[in-house]
Design a protein around this motif. Sequence first.
Motif, PDB file in Angstrom:
ATOM      1  N   GLU A  93       0.830  -1.207   0.000  1.00  0.00           N
ATOM      2  CA  GLU A  93       0.000   0.000   0.000  1.00  0.00           C
ATOM      3  C   GLU A  93       0.863   1.254   0.000  1.00  0.00           C
TER       4      GLU A  93
ATOM      5  N   TYR B  32      -3.358  -2.289  -8.398  1.00  0.00           N
ATOM      6  CA  TYR B  32      -4.403  -2.025  -7.400  1.00  0.00           C
ATOM      7  C   TYR B  32      -5.250  -3.276  -7.184  1.00  0.00           C
TER       8      TYR B  32
ATOM      9  N   GLU C 224      -5.979  -5.512  -3.724  1.00  0.00           N
ATOM     10  CA  GLU C 224      -7.314  -5.906  -3.255  1.00  0.00           C
ATOM     11  C   GLU C 224      -7.437  -7.422  -3.130  1.00  0.00           C
ATOM     12  N   GLN C 225      -6.821  -8.162  -4.032  1.00  0.00           N
ATOM     13  CA  GLN C 225      -6.807  -9.617  -3.906  1.00  0.00           C
ATOM     14  C   GLN C 225      -6.081 -10.050  -2.643  1.00  0.00           C
TER      15      GLN C 225
ATOM     16  N   ARG D  96      -5.682  -8.326   0.080  1.00  0.00           N
ATOM     17  CA  ARG D  96      -6.497  -7.992   1.250  1.00  0.00           C
ATOM     18  C   ARG D  96      -7.627  -8.999   1.434  1.00  0.00           C
ATOM     19  N   ALA D  97      -8.219  -9.442   0.343  1.00  0.00           N
ATOM     20  CA  ALA D  97      -9.299 -10.421   0.429  1.00  0.00           C
ATOM     21  C   ALA D  97      -8.794 -11.737   1.016  1.00  0.00           C
TER      22      ALA D  97
END
Length: 376
Positions: free
Chosen positions: A254, A288, A292-293, A295-296
């Motif tokens: 991030e 990006y 997100e992957q 984080r999932a």
Amino acid sequence: MNFDLSEDEEMLKALADRFVADRYDHDSRRAFLAEPCGFSSSNWQLLGELGLIAAPFAEDLGGLDLDATGVAIVFEALGRGLVVEPLAESVMMAGRLFAMTAREPLLNSWIEAVVSGEKRLALAALDERARDGLCWLETCAVAKGDSWRLSGTKPFCAAGGGADAFIVPARIHGEPGDRTGVALFLIPATQPGASLRPWHMADGSVAVALTLEDVMISDDHKLDRAGDDGLAAIDAANELADLARSAEALGIMERLFADTIDYLRTRSQFGAAIGSFQAIQHRMVAQYAVIEQARALLNLALVSSESAEFGKAVQGARAFLARTSLELGHEMIQFHGGMGITDELAIGAGHKRLLVLSRWPESPQATLDRYAGVLA
């Protein structure tokens, strides 16, 4: 599924964010890495005073018994700050492993200092000829009356610089590749026969090569709550430690992404900000999506934390992060050009830390194999 933080979790996040804001900028980080242990002793003391060192330990040991969500919150914040203090290695791994396995007299003599940050432990797990997995152990321990004699070489002791003691797995019976027959011992750094050679890992942190030459240690320094199944104890402690490393990696990703967005908005070429170029926008969107992957997958591990699937979910998250975090780092460096690999920017420093996190304590492929059930 509701992933909103509770009031206590918000306070924990604010505490970690405040530590980063008050103590860290890029120049300060470089100065901390240049210290003999590879991090700031005053920062370590402050982390102890704030309770962030104690947080993962059980309440009856003076900690907060932090759960998986709390661990992820803290380490993601520390990752965004590119913090160099070895909380993952010395607290989440070595400190918790000691608390899980030490007998009461030894535990009582060390745990208060460990929880407060006054003393620091390191795990000396891998032997010289070890590869993926911990099974290959040639370091041996032989009983001699009420003592043990240990001999062997542990070249890869992460965060070993300045450690007060090392947790050493040694074989007490069986062959080097056996899963059983391994006991854990606490070896003080000043123990006669133990020699330390410091060296720098890719991220600038100070590891040590630990050599044991007929080191004699009393039987009360054998971490007997693990019996002769020390590798299983290491695996148990490593579940939460791997979650912490994965959350730290996500925080670094991030940070690198945010720094690059700022750069693309200000760097001009052909009379326009390079962030307006469609090819660059597409590449940034792809990265990006990777964040997100990641984080999932981390969230999947968190919602599995009270089930038998937690360890496997953490392995899946780490296997994905260890590979894709380096690819993201390469992209962010390329957008910055030659400056991206210099010490002048956080981009290169973050990528070096991602390199260590992706390869330590094992390669992404090994974690993927473990996730698939083909590596013990």
